[in-house]
Design an enzyme around this catalytic site. Sequence first.
Site, PDB file in Angstrom:
ATOM      1  N   LYS A  91       0.842  -1.201   0.000  1.00 16.56           N
ATOM      2  CA  LYS A  91       0.000   0.000   0.000  1.00 16.56           C
ATOM      3  C   LYS A  91       0.876   1.249   0.000  1.00 16.56           C
ATOM      4  O   LYS A  91       1.993   1.216   0.500  1.00 16.56           O
ATOM      5  CB  LYS A  91      -0.853   0.026   1.285  1.00 16.56           C
ATOM      6  N   ARG A 100     -10.307 -11.549   2.042  1.00 17.19           N
ATOM      7  CA  ARG A 100     -11.179 -12.600   1.490  1.00 17.19           C
ATOM      8  C   ARG A 100     -10.491 -13.953   1.530  1.00 17.19           C
ATOM      9  O   ARG A 100     -11.154 -14.987   1.631  1.00 17.19           O
ATOM     10  CB  ARG A 100     -11.616 -12.221   0.071  1.00 17.19           C
ATOM     11  N   GLU A 148      -6.236  -9.616   0.852  1.00 17.48           N
ATOM     12  CA  GLU A 148      -5.917 -10.729   1.763  1.00 17.48           C
ATOM     13  C   GLU A 148      -7.094 -11.120   2.644  1.00 17.48           C
ATOM     14  O   GLU A 148      -7.185 -12.243   3.102  1.00 17.48           O
ATOM     15  CB  GLU A 148      -4.719 -10.360   2.635  1.00 17.48           C
TER      16      GLU A 148
END
Length: 510
Positions: free
Chosen positions: A288, A362, A360
């Site tokens: 990110k 899910r 991540e």
Amino acid sequence: MTRAATSGPIECTSAPAASVEADVLIVPWFEDEAPAAVPGLDAATGGDLMRALESREITGRPYEVFLARVTDPGWRVRRAALVGAGPVASFTGDLARKLASAAGLSMKLKRVARAAFLLRADVASRIDPVELGQAVAEGLTLAEFNAGTYKTSETAPTQAPSWTIVASGVPQGRIAPFEDAVRRGRLLGYCSNLSRELCNEPGNSLTPREFARQSGEIVSGSGLSFEALDEKEIERLGMGLLLGVARGSHEPPRLMVIRHEPAGAPPGPVLGLVGKGITFDTGGISIKPADGMERMKDDMAGGAAVVCAMRAISALNAPVRVIGVVPTTENMPGGRAIKPGDVLTSAAGKTVEVINTDAEGRLILGDGLWYARKLGATHLVDVATLTGSIVVALGKITSGLFGTPQAWVDLVRRVADRAGDRVWPMPTFDEYFEQIKSEIADLMNTGGRPAGSVTAALFLKEFAGGLPWAHLDIAGTAWLEETRPYLPKGPSGVAVRTLAELAFTSAEWV
Ligand code: BES
Ligand code: MN
Ligand code: ZN
């Protein structure tokens, strides 16, 4: 960190307002009320109330506060604080909760030691007095949350006042259920605050092992069974998705399993609650941007909601079996981390091509949902800070609600409305599934930008095994970016009360 085992009780009284002993009496004030609406109050303030109404210093708009001295020696309270409650015709339990919370925050800020809340159930007659009592107790308790755990420059966190609810307007015959409801609201508010404390913990203190340890503490002594499976046991279960995400971190993952099995409960139905427990989400190899990444310490908010709801479910003796499952890990870009293009095999047997390691949640929930089914859940709800896409769709006010069949989703929606968790239904049409079909495996873990929260939900649905399943995407609602009159910025405790209340609706399960 240490936390209080419980909060002290909220007193209830049916005595007249004048004889209540407190520093401040909170009086909800509806729009367009006459000074005589609360008998004796205007005279007790020496006519201040009348003056303020005439000058329109108070109008009754929600959250407006007017503080008046009570000069009449016949009254035991020293001040009255009128809190705007809006038009009486649009008053709701949710607004009552928010007003109580706003009043609680203001009393705490003013370091008031003893406060009382005048219920005015006869005026707020659109709401059942018992429901009103619960909502007010929840609101007063939510105001007690302290966020500055790690501040060393302040002596002690501001003490919240002790509270008395004045049950004005509650019919005599309903006092006992009213008092039960206040206790229930107190507990639900307290469990919401526990969840907020967990969410507020930084990633360096709340690692997966520490999350599991503190969760074990939170549920201990409540009759729940608690297990935290370690990486070996997780491997034995074949949870390739959870293990895949955990590979990038030095911190080992855990799988929390919390069971509520009340004596005499029927073997079924069994509610399965599954929460996302990412204690920090860097995004992994699909890392990110730095800006705002600190916020990703609350990526375990769904997991915290499940743990704290389980505590409430047990303390309130829900009459059904409930299983809480919380997979927890960090999402880090370590040398052994999963890479885009990697294929993982889930415990359910389905294979997943990892397109973006930042999707991540899910992955770990896929294995979590499978395990809840394996342990016997017949009805599933998962809660997760799952997608930025739901924040784009619904902002910071409303959680996305997905699932199937419609009746199950509708029930979750009704329960959430009552509990004060705003939710709104989102589609799960099959057509979207095309977006997450993989060339090499059964599924891809992302479906591109369009409808990102919907494809995430459809991914989870693959692991719900056709059971009634609902999914709450709380990415926008778990953390408030701006202070509201009724809730300071920071962790919100979203979904705790909804999950807990759901355990009391089994007669309506389909
Ligand atoms: N934890 C994030 C979702 C999130 C975003 C929570 C903003 C709170 C605020 C989740 O793991 C994530 O990174 N989702 C990605 C998925 C994408 C890569 C398909 C997202 O939404 O950007
Ligand atoms: Mn992510
Ligand atoms: Zn995440």
